[in-house]
Design a protein around this motif. Structure first.
Motif, mmCIF file in Angstrom:
data_model
loop_
_atom_site.group_PDB
_atom_site.id
_atom_site.type_symbol
_atom_site.label_atom_id
_atom_site.label_comp_id
_atom_site.label_asym_id
_atom_site.label_seq_id
_atom_site.Cartn_x
_atom_site.Cartn_y
_atom_site.Cartn_z
ATOM 1 N N CYS A 173 77.853 62.339 47.555
ATOM 2 C CA CYS A 173 76.641 62.316 46.728
ATOM 3 C C CYS A 173 75.919 60.974 46.859
ATOM 4 C CB CYS A 173 77.000 62.597 45.281
ATOM 5 S SG CYS A 173 75.602 62.582 44.155
ATOM 6 N N ILE A 174 76.647 59.888 46.799
ATOM 7 C CA ILE A 174 76.063 58.555 46.937
ATOM 8 C C ILE A 174 75.461 58.390 48.329
ATOM 9 C CG2 ILE A 174 76.608 56.080 47.046
ATOM 10 C CD1 ILE A 174 76.434 57.187 44.229
ATOM 11 N N SER A 175 76.145 58.891 49.347
ATOM 12 C CA SER A 175 75.639 58.797 50.711
ATOM 13 C C SER A 175 74.331 59.567 50.871
ATOM 14 C CB SER A 175 76.696 59.325 51.680
ATOM 15 O OG SER A 175 76.221 59.286 52.993
ATOM 16 N N ARG A 176 74.267 60.775 50.303
ATOM 17 C CA ARG A 176 73.018 61.562 50.372
ATOM 18 C C ARG A 176 71.890 60.825 49.667
ATOM 19 N NH1 ARG A 176 76.430 65.894 49.266
ATOM 20 N NH2 ARG A 176 75.866 65.777 47.063
ATOM 21 N N THR A 177 72.175 60.240 48.501
ATOM 22 C CA THR A 177 71.158 59.516 47.750
ATOM 23 C C THR A 177 70.655 58.313 48.545
ATOM 24 O OG1 THR A 177 72.195 60.193 45.685
ATOM 25 C CG2 THR A 177 70.678 58.341 45.579
ATOM 26 N N PHE A 178 71.554 57.577 49.165
ATOM 27 C CA PHE A 178 71.163 56.408 49.944
ATOM 28 C C PHE A 178 70.370 56.814 51.178
ATOM 29 C CE2 PHE A 178 72.002 53.471 53.451
ATOM 30 C CZ PHE A 178 71.498 52.299 52.905
ATOM 31 N N LYS B 124 68.411 59.230 51.689
ATOM 32 C CA LYS B 124 67.074 59.770 51.450
ATOM 33 C C LYS B 124 65.996 58.763 51.833
ATOM 34 C CE LYS B 124 68.083 62.860 47.607
ATOM 35 N NZ LYS B 124 67.888 63.093 46.166
ATOM 36 N N LYS B 125 66.282 57.480 51.624
ATOM 37 C CA LYS B 125 65.287 56.446 51.874
ATOM 38 C C LYS B 125 65.362 55.855 53.277
ATOM 39 C CE LYS B 125 64.913 55.183 47.059
ATOM 40 N NZ LYS B 125 64.869 54.090 46.089
#
Length: 136
Positions: free
Chosen positions: A57-62, A64-65
Motif C-alpha cells: 500500500c505504501i509503495s503504491r502511494t509513493f 503515484k507521484k
C-alpha cells in the motif's frame, strides 16, 4: 511477597513456576507450551502478511507521484548542472539549472544514458532522473 505475585503474561503462557503452583504435570505443561508455540507461529505469519500488505500500500502511494522518464536514442536532452548549490544571492538568480542540449547515444537497461554533445564530447553514463527532454 514478590514470589506470590505473578505477571499477567505468566498467566497467559504458563511457565514452570505457574505449572507447579497449579499442580500440572510436566507432560501437561509441555503440551501447553507446544500449543502456545504453534499459536505464536500462526500469529507471526499473520503479522508478516499484514506487513507485506502495508508495504504494498505504501509503495503504491509513493509510486503515484513518480513520473517515469524514458528517452530514445537520438533524443535531445538537457542535463541538470551538478552540484546544485542553493544560494540566496540575486546575481545567480537567472542562471539556468540545465546544461545542453545533448544527444542520447546509448540507452542502458538500468535507466542510465550515454550522451554526446554537439562538438562530439561524450558524457555519461547519466541517470535518467537528471535528464529532461529538450524541445527545440
Amino acid at each position: 511477597m514478590l514470589s506470590s505475585v505473578t505477571c499477567p503474561l505468566e498467566r497467559q503462557i504458563p511457565s514452570l513456576r505457574i505449572a507447579i503452583q497449579e499442580g500440572l504435570s510436566n507432560e501437561e505443561n509441555v503440551c501447553l507450551r507446544l500449543e502456545e508455540l504453534e499459536v505464536l507461529d500462526e500469529k507471526r505469519l499473520e503479522a508478516q502478511q499484514r506487513l507485506e500488505c502495508y508495504q504494498a500500500c505504501i509503495s503504491r502511494t509513493f509510486n503515484k507521484k513518480v513520473r517515469p522518464r524514458s528517452f530514445q536514442v537520438e533524443d535531445l536532452v538537457l542535463v541538470v548542472r551538478r552540484p546544485i548549490i542553493v544560494t540566496h544571492c540575486t546575481k545567480n538568480k537567472f542562471v539556468s539549472k540545465w546544461d545542453g542540449p545533448y544527444v542520447v547515444q546509448d540507452d542502458y537497461t538500468n535507466g542510465a544514458y550515454k550522451l554526446v554533445a554537439k562538438d562530439g564530447l561524450r558524457i555519461g553514463p547519466v541517470n535518467g532522473k537528471f535528464l529532461k527532454l529538450h524541445h527545440a
